[in-house]
Design an enzyme around this catalytic site. Structure first.
Site, PDB file in Angstrom:
ATOM      1  N   ILE A  74      37.985  22.798  93.307  1.00 40.36           N
ATOM      2  CA  ILE A  74      38.107  22.713  94.769  1.00 40.36           C
ATOM      3  C   ILE A  74      36.956  23.450  95.438  1.00 40.36           C
ATOM      4  O   ILE A  74      36.779  24.639  95.208  1.00 40.36           O
ATOM      5  CB  ILE A  74      39.433  23.326  95.267  1.00 40.36           C
TER       6      ILE A  74
ATOM      7  N   LYS B 121      36.064  34.772  87.161  1.00 38.66           N
ATOM      8  CA  LYS B 121      36.786  35.403  88.275  1.00 38.66           C
ATOM      9  C   LYS B 121      37.043  36.887  88.035  1.00 38.66           C
ATOM     10  O   LYS B 121      36.931  37.701  88.932  1.00 38.66           O
ATOM     11  CB  LYS B 121      38.107  34.699  88.552  1.00 38.66           C
TER      12      LYS B 121
ATOM     13  N   VAL C 280      37.055  30.375  91.528  1.00 43.43           N
ATOM     14  CA  VAL C 280      38.290  30.297  92.312  1.00 43.43           C
ATOM     15  C   VAL C 280      38.705  28.847  92.515  1.00 43.43           C
ATOM     16  O   VAL C 280      37.936  28.042  93.036  1.00 43.43           O
ATOM     17  CB  VAL C 280      38.127  30.959  93.694  1.00 43.43           C
TER      18      VAL C 280
ATOM     19  N   GLY D  16      41.005  23.420  84.169  1.00 34.08           N
ATOM     20  CA  GLY D  16      40.675  22.312  83.273  1.00 34.08           C
ATOM     21  C   GLY D  16      39.181  22.209  83.076  1.00 34.08           C
ATOM     22  O   GLY D  16      38.396  22.606  83.934  1.00 34.08           O
TER      23      GLY D  16
ATOM     24  N   LYS E 198      41.272  36.255  92.080  1.00 34.84           N
ATOM     25  CA  LYS E 198      40.813  35.235  93.031  1.00 34.84           C
ATOM     26  C   LYS E 198      41.015  35.711  94.469  1.00 34.84           C
ATOM     27  O   LYS E 198      40.170  35.456  95.347  1.00 34.84           O
ATOM     28  CB  LYS E 198      41.555  33.926  92.762  1.00 34.84           C
TER      29      LYS E 198
END
Lengths: 430, 430
Positions: free
Chosen positions: A138, A107, A134, A306, A207
């Protein structure tokens, strides 16, 4: 119809994320091959400490010479999970120049040098993908740059840093102070020994720059992002937030101005109503709320960091980039054609919650209200509370520009009857 | 570097979604051109009622001969927003055979004939994209088939029908009965005059088939999806759910069996804990929860229907398909290599909430408990409530197979002391 010559992948970095990428590439090799249309092979792993035992990775693949690895010329995809600006930037550039495509989780680098890296990718016919940069696992970059490619995004509002969300959630649910909550986050491994990048909002700002760039088809550099950390959020702020039916989150906010002619990007703690979907994002989870003309309100939620979640995002990109190489095409590159100006923080329009310590005597409220009026900041509610000759005034404003609010606060500080400005917090998500 | 020859788009259907697609193609033509790399032009609009005034659409483009339109041979992309099986299926097939790619919002057709359509697309080198077919504007197909392409999805749990969610939310928040809530949904335009497709779960089942197919890289046909509507959910069920800290949602659930060797897909009302992110999905919104090995738990939330949101998804696909045509590539097609068996409902393992009307006399609980034990269904909690010689027993089980539960309920019905089985509801999301 499966091609048999494997696609070759070079892995730069084999820490928490890299080792997970290598593990999944090995254990799920058949699935990846079926989904790509050709086998993928780990062709080399560049590390700093070659002596470290790395389970499941052929020691023959380990090298400390990352530069030689990306220069080999037979590498299809370089996966960069080193982080930081150098040597990552030079390695990625070299990889493109030697014919590879790149998947990165970096990032900081993308926020600082995204435009230059995209240019090198395009010159050399390579892909640059960075879903993992980012909000971890997700899917967010791909939905923004592909699913919403036919829509007009007006606002991106997100919790994009898990460490700070863990700390703020802990303060909210237990009444703990900042230091106590930070200590717990550190003990549990959610915060690093030096938490500056997280708690001062640097990570979230990087981000925000990436998200704003994609959402608005405009280059937004890290320096364009206004940044305020969350180290000064107090238990008293949470108490005030609760009284307003709110909680406090560290938000990354990218907005198109109401007239559409400019954009802003900022990171700061803010009160948001408990009824807002972001308010219930707990622990180290991330979530990003996107508002667009046609789609309306969308939210994307999941683990923001993670090893395994980040590896999931890296591998999704790896599959896409490999497919592109097989078909001889490249995916969407940088889209910055709109080139909208990025406005400074003073132009941002939002609401504010201000706590003042004032003298407990008649006329103070009138004085304070006059200052707000003189700066064109309209007051929504005022709550006054007396205690032993001192009193506190809590003012919640209507929407006003940050510049007007700054002017108001400066003028308030110069009033004799105002002993201090205890806190100022923006109110978002309404 | 912009190509000047425009890409030609044929629009099949110009109702709520189609007219919005046409509107955005016109008003956002410059943005679309910049994002695609070439202008896109509406080359024809096939409608049933040509006399209807369609604002912003050149009357010259309107035709009632959809077949001739898709056979023109110069069409790059056919956008199908007619819905239903025929003539959509034949038109899409013909479009592929004449060299076009297709963007469709047709869940019923994709669920029934997705495999065949994908095959025709591949034979003819065309793209078949259908983000709008599931959960309206929410990017879901693309994240599942691209972002998570390097991960192993184990479960998809979603609210994919806005009409039924509106009704259930109304029942939950106001205590209304099913009919009253349906009437309000109809009055507000959330439910159609004949609400069967929604309230009986046909619409959600089609979406479940599509989602399961993509998530598990396995063909899942509409007939493979177990389906139970929500017309029998009562205010009493909501009261029971509340006592358990739950609410009731109509869920589409696609699961990989614990041993990984098979999958299931089903649609039915279920209790879910109020702490589950899906529990707070209000009104006509949709949300889909995805669990995968590496990414963990993700959620995608947004408007599941409506003209503009669906058009947003259609246009995102249109941009992607146009980009593919310019680069001479195609995007990911059907991925069904895993070819896992789809197990019947009896094999599904979950928890159950069962309300029984029983005789209020000693020994009844022992009898009932024995029946559960004989069918290997382990009881978690029992609540007994007496009223004038009658009593009710509410049993919540541990995880058991649907077949075992069926056997249990059949045996319970044959007990003299059980007057009736008032309700059976699955408990999910724990």
């Amino acid at each position: 119809m499966m091609r048999t010559r494997p696609l070759k992948v070079a892995l730069l970095g084999c820490g928490v994320v890299g080792s997970e990428v290598a593990r999944i590439m090995t254990t799920h090799a058949d699935d990846l091959a079926a989904r790509i249309g050709a086998p993928v092979e780990l062709a080399g792993v560049a590390v700093r400490r070659p002596s470290k035992v790395r389970e499941g990775i052929d020691p023959e693949l380990i090298t400390t010479d990352a530069t030689a690895l990306v220069k080999r010329g037979d590498i299809d995809v370089v996966v960069e999970v080193i982080g930081g600006i150098e040597p990552a930037r030079t390695l990625i550039t070299t990889a493109f120049e030697h014919g590879a495509s790149v998947v990165s989780a970096n990032k900081a680098l993308l926020a600082q040098d995204g435009a230059a890296l995209h240019a090198v990718a395009e010159e050399n016919g390579g892909d640059l993908y960075y879903e993992a940069a980012v909000a971890g696992a997700i899917p967010l970059i791909r939905p923004l740059r592909e699913s919403l490619a036919g829509d007009k995004v007006n606002r991106v509002l997100g919790i994009v840093n898990g460490t700070t969300n863990f700390i703020l959630d802990k303060m909210d649910t237990t009444g703990a102070g900042y230091q106590e909550a930070l200590d717990e986050a550190t003990a549990l491994g959610y915060a690093e020994a030096d938490p500056t990048a997280d708690v001062e909002g640097f990570d979230a700002a990087a981000k925000a720059a990436i998200l704003a760039g994609i959402a608005f088809h405009t280059r937004v550099r890290l320096d364009d992002v206004y940044r305020e950390g969350m180290t000064e959020v107090t238990a008293a702020d949470f108490a005030s937030a609760k009284e307003m039916g709110c909680t406090i989150k560290l938000l990354a906010i990218c907005e198109r101005a109401a007239d559409g002619g400019s954009v802003t990007a900022r990171v700061h703690p803010a009160m948001i109503p408990l009824t807002h979907p972001l308010a219930s994002v707990r622990g180290a989870y991330n979530a990003v709320f996107v508002e667009s003309d046609a789609a309306g309100q969308l939210m994307f939620y999941g683990p923001g960091a993670g090893g395994a979640p980040t590896a999931s995002a890296v591998l999704g990109d790896l599959v896409a980039v490999c497919r592109n190489r097989l078909s001889g095409a490249t995916g969407p590159g940088e889209s910055a054609y709109a080139a909208l100006p990025v406005s400074p923080m003073g132009d941002v329009v939002t609401r504010y919650h201000i706590s003042l310590d004032v003298a407990d005597k008649p006329g103070v409220l009138a004085q304070v209200a006059t200052v707000f009026a003189e700066h064109d900041v309209s007051i929504d509610t005022v709550r006054q509370q007396g205690k032993d000759g001192e009193a506190s005034l809590v003012v919640v404003t209507h929407r006003a520009s940050d510049a007007s609010l700054d002017g108001t606060v400066e003028a308030l500080r110069s009033l004799d009857t105002v002993r201090g400005v205890a806190s100022i917090m923006r109110v978002e998500g309404e």
